[in-house]
Motif scaffolding. Sequence first.
Motif, PDB file in Angstrom:
ATOM      1  N   LEU A  51     -20.444  38.471 -23.414  1.00  0.00           N
ATOM      2  CA  LEU A  51     -20.071  37.391 -22.372  1.00  0.00           C
ATOM      3  C   LEU A  51     -18.982  37.417 -21.788  1.00  0.00           C
ATOM      4  CD1 LEU A  51     -21.183  34.683 -25.220  1.00  0.00           C
ATOM      5  CD2 LEU A  51     -22.433  35.214 -23.022  1.00  0.00           C
ATOM      6  N   HIS A  52     -17.909  37.810 -22.390  1.00  0.00           N
ATOM      7  CA  HIS A  52     -16.633  37.891 -21.782  1.00  0.00           C
ATOM      8  C   HIS A  52     -16.633  38.965 -20.599  1.00  0.00           C
ATOM      9  CE1 HIS A  52     -13.900  35.365 -23.830  1.00  0.00           C
ATOM     10  NE2 HIS A  52     -14.490  35.757 -24.998  1.00  0.00           N
ATOM     11  N   LYS A  53     -17.362  40.037 -20.832  1.00  0.00           N
ATOM     12  CA  LYS A  53     -17.436  41.256 -19.928  1.00  0.00           C
ATOM     13  C   LYS A  53     -18.334  40.624 -18.714  1.00  0.00           C
ATOM     14  CE  LYS A  53     -17.046  45.412 -18.403  1.00  0.00           C
ATOM     15  NZ  LYS A  53     -15.551  46.009 -18.185  1.00  0.00           N
ATOM     16  N   GLU A  54     -19.477  39.770 -18.943  1.00  0.00           N
ATOM     17  CA  GLU A  54     -20.005  39.139 -17.703  1.00  0.00           C
ATOM     18  C   GLU A  54     -18.993  38.330 -16.984  1.00  0.00           C
ATOM     19  OE1 GLU A  54     -23.326  37.153 -19.512  1.00  0.00           O
ATOM     20  OE2 GLU A  54     -24.336  39.054 -19.972  1.00  0.00           O
ATOM     21  N   ALA A  55     -18.294  37.550 -17.727  1.00  0.00           N
ATOM     22  CA  ALA A  55     -17.370  36.441 -16.979  1.00  0.00           C
ATOM     23  C   ALA A  55     -16.259  37.313 -16.224  1.00  0.00           C
ATOM     24  CB  ALA A  55     -16.728  35.588 -18.076  1.00  0.00           C
ATOM     25  N   PHE A  56     -15.788  38.488 -16.681  1.00  0.00           N
ATOM     26  CA  PHE A  56     -14.818  39.303 -16.013  1.00  0.00           C
ATOM     27  C   PHE A  56     -15.481  39.876 -14.729  1.00  0.00           C
ATOM     28  CE2 PHE A  56     -13.268  43.296 -15.473  1.00  0.00           C
ATOM     29  CZ  PHE A  56     -12.187  43.281 -14.938  1.00  0.00           C
ATOM     30  N   LYS A  58     -17.974  38.687 -12.920  1.00  0.00           N
ATOM     31  CA  LYS A  58     -18.035  37.643 -12.090  1.00  0.00           C
ATOM     32  C   LYS A  58     -16.708  37.041 -11.405  1.00  0.00           C
ATOM     33  CE  LYS A  58     -21.535  36.262 -11.288  1.00  0.00           C
ATOM     34  NZ  LYS A  58     -22.689  36.402 -10.175  1.00  0.00           N
ATOM     35  N   LYS A  59     -15.798  36.905 -12.198  1.00  0.00           N
ATOM     36  CA  LYS A  59     -14.404  36.823 -11.661  1.00  0.00           C
ATOM     37  C   LYS A  59     -14.114  37.635 -10.599  1.00  0.00           C
ATOM     38  CE  LYS A  59     -12.414  34.041 -15.718  1.00  0.00           C
ATOM     39  NZ  LYS A  59     -11.512  34.317 -16.522  1.00  0.00           N
ATOM     40  N   LYS A  60     -14.097  39.162 -11.065  1.00  0.00           N
ATOM     41  CA  LYS A  60     -13.862  40.043 -10.020  1.00  0.00           C
ATOM     42  C   LYS A  60     -14.642  40.076  -8.616  1.00  0.00           C
ATOM     43  CE  LYS A  60     -13.425  45.273 -10.324  1.00  0.00           C
ATOM     44  NZ  LYS A  60     -14.155  46.176 -11.228  1.00  0.00           N
ATOM     45  N   GLU A  61     -15.839  39.780  -8.779  1.00  0.00           N
ATOM     46  CA  GLU A  61     -16.612  39.520  -7.723  1.00  0.00           C
ATOM     47  C   GLU A  61     -16.032  38.492  -6.704  1.00  0.00           C
ATOM     48  OE1 GLU A  61     -21.303  38.384  -6.587  1.00  0.00           O
ATOM     49  OE2 GLU A  61     -20.930  39.581  -8.785  1.00  0.00           O
ATOM     50  N   ILE A  62     -15.757  37.543  -7.543  1.00  0.00           N
ATOM     51  CA  ILE A  62     -15.139  36.284  -6.505  1.00  0.00           C
ATOM     52  C   ILE A  62     -13.865  36.839  -5.936  1.00  0.00           C
ATOM     53  CG2 ILE A  62     -14.313  34.088  -6.819  1.00  0.00           C
ATOM     54  CD1 ILE A  62     -16.372  33.403  -9.141  1.00  0.00           C
ATOM     55  N   ILE A  63     -13.129  37.315  -6.651  1.00  0.00           N
ATOM     56  CA  ILE A  63     -11.686  37.729  -5.907  1.00  0.00           C
ATOM     57  C   ILE A  63     -12.078  38.851  -4.855  1.00  0.00           C
ATOM     58  CG2 ILE A  63      -9.621  38.712  -6.272  1.00  0.00           C
ATOM     59  CD1 ILE A  63      -9.977  36.044  -7.416  1.00  0.00           C
ATOM     60  N   GLU A  64     -13.042  39.527  -4.903  1.00  0.00           N
ATOM     61  CA  GLU A  64     -13.414  40.514  -3.872  1.00  0.00           C
ATOM     62  C   GLU A  64     -13.906  39.827  -2.719  1.00  0.00           C
ATOM     63  OE1 GLU A  64     -15.886  43.135  -6.231  1.00  0.00           O
ATOM     64  OE2 GLU A  64     -14.146  44.316  -6.782  1.00  0.00           O
ATOM     65  N   LYS A  65     -14.706  38.709  -2.986  1.00  0.00           N
ATOM     66  CA  LYS A  65     -15.303  38.045  -1.787  1.00  0.00           C
ATOM     67  C   LYS A  65     -13.979  37.142  -1.104  1.00  0.00           C
ATOM     68  CE  LYS A  65     -19.600  38.662  -1.402  1.00  0.00           C
ATOM     69  NZ  LYS A  65     -19.901  39.165  -0.258  1.00  0.00           N
ATOM     70  N   TYR A  66     -13.041  36.729  -1.915  1.00  0.00           N
ATOM     71  CA  TYR A  66     -11.907  36.206  -1.144  1.00  0.00           C
ATOM     72  C   TYR A  66     -11.018  37.228  -0.375  1.00  0.00           C
ATOM     73  CZ  TYR A  66     -12.218  31.673  -3.745  1.00  0.00           C
ATOM     74  OH  TYR A  66     -12.339  30.367  -4.214  1.00  0.00           O
ATOM     75  N   ILE A  81      -6.860  40.870 -10.021  1.00  0.00           N
ATOM     76  CA  ILE A  81      -7.999  41.575 -10.880  1.00  0.00           C
ATOM     77  C   ILE A  81      -7.302  42.308 -11.941  1.00  0.00           C
ATOM     78  CG2 ILE A  81      -9.460  43.561 -10.874  1.00  0.00           C
ATOM     79  CD1 ILE A  81     -10.409  42.378  -8.131  1.00  0.00           C
ATOM     80  N   GLU A  82      -6.103  42.931 -11.658  1.00  0.00           N
ATOM     81  CA  GLU A  82      -5.407  43.551 -12.936  1.00  0.00           C
ATOM     82  C   GLU A  82      -5.003  42.575 -14.033  1.00  0.00           C
ATOM     83  OE1 GLU A  82      -1.846  45.615 -10.997  1.00  0.00           O
ATOM     84  OE2 GLU A  82      -3.287  46.833 -10.100  1.00  0.00           O
ATOM     85  N   LYS A  83      -4.655  41.373 -13.408  1.00  0.00           N
ATOM     86  CA  LYS A  83      -4.382  40.544 -14.631  1.00  0.00           C
ATOM     87  C   LYS A  83      -5.645  39.947 -15.241  1.00  0.00           C
ATOM     88  CE  LYS A  83      -1.817  35.991 -15.181  1.00  0.00           C
ATOM     89  NZ  LYS A  83      -0.915  35.022 -14.372  1.00  0.00           N
ATOM     90  N   PHE A  84      -6.868  39.829 -14.606  1.00  0.00           N
ATOM     91  CA  PHE A  84      -7.843  39.652 -15.459  1.00  0.00           C
ATOM     92  C   PHE A  84      -8.208  40.705 -16.376  1.00  0.00           C
ATOM     93  CE2 PHE A  84      -9.935  37.239 -11.811  1.00  0.00           C
ATOM     94  CZ  PHE A  84      -9.294  35.901 -12.151  1.00  0.00           C
TER      95      PHE A  84
END
Length: 107
Positions: A51-56, A58-66, A81-84
């Motif tokens: 679950l945490h890997k999936e969330a990580f 997804k967060k990474k994907e969002i930052i890449e879109k930004y 992303i490094e902080k995540f």
Amino acid sequence: MKKLSIGVLSALFLSLTAFGPLPAQAEFNDNEAEVQEVELTEEQKQELAVLHKEAFEKKKEIIEKYVEFGVFSAEKGNKIIEKFESHYEKLEDDGYIPKWDHKRKHH
């Protein structure tokens, strides 16, 4: 039109401060946030890891879109992303038990 907008925003601000905090802003009860001292089984840790890997990811994907849309520079995106990644590694090291009981100064 600009004066009307400023007036409406001012009235909204004053009404919020005059009536006190909204129910959604109720005072946080530290006792409710306590994390119980438990030992997770390997199966539980694996389930949380997925679950945490999936969330990580997804967060990474969002930052890449930004970054792609120009909201963040590539450098800032990489720092986020490094902080995540650092947070994920810490969580992994702690056996997927969150450490939310940090003592904070209350003013």
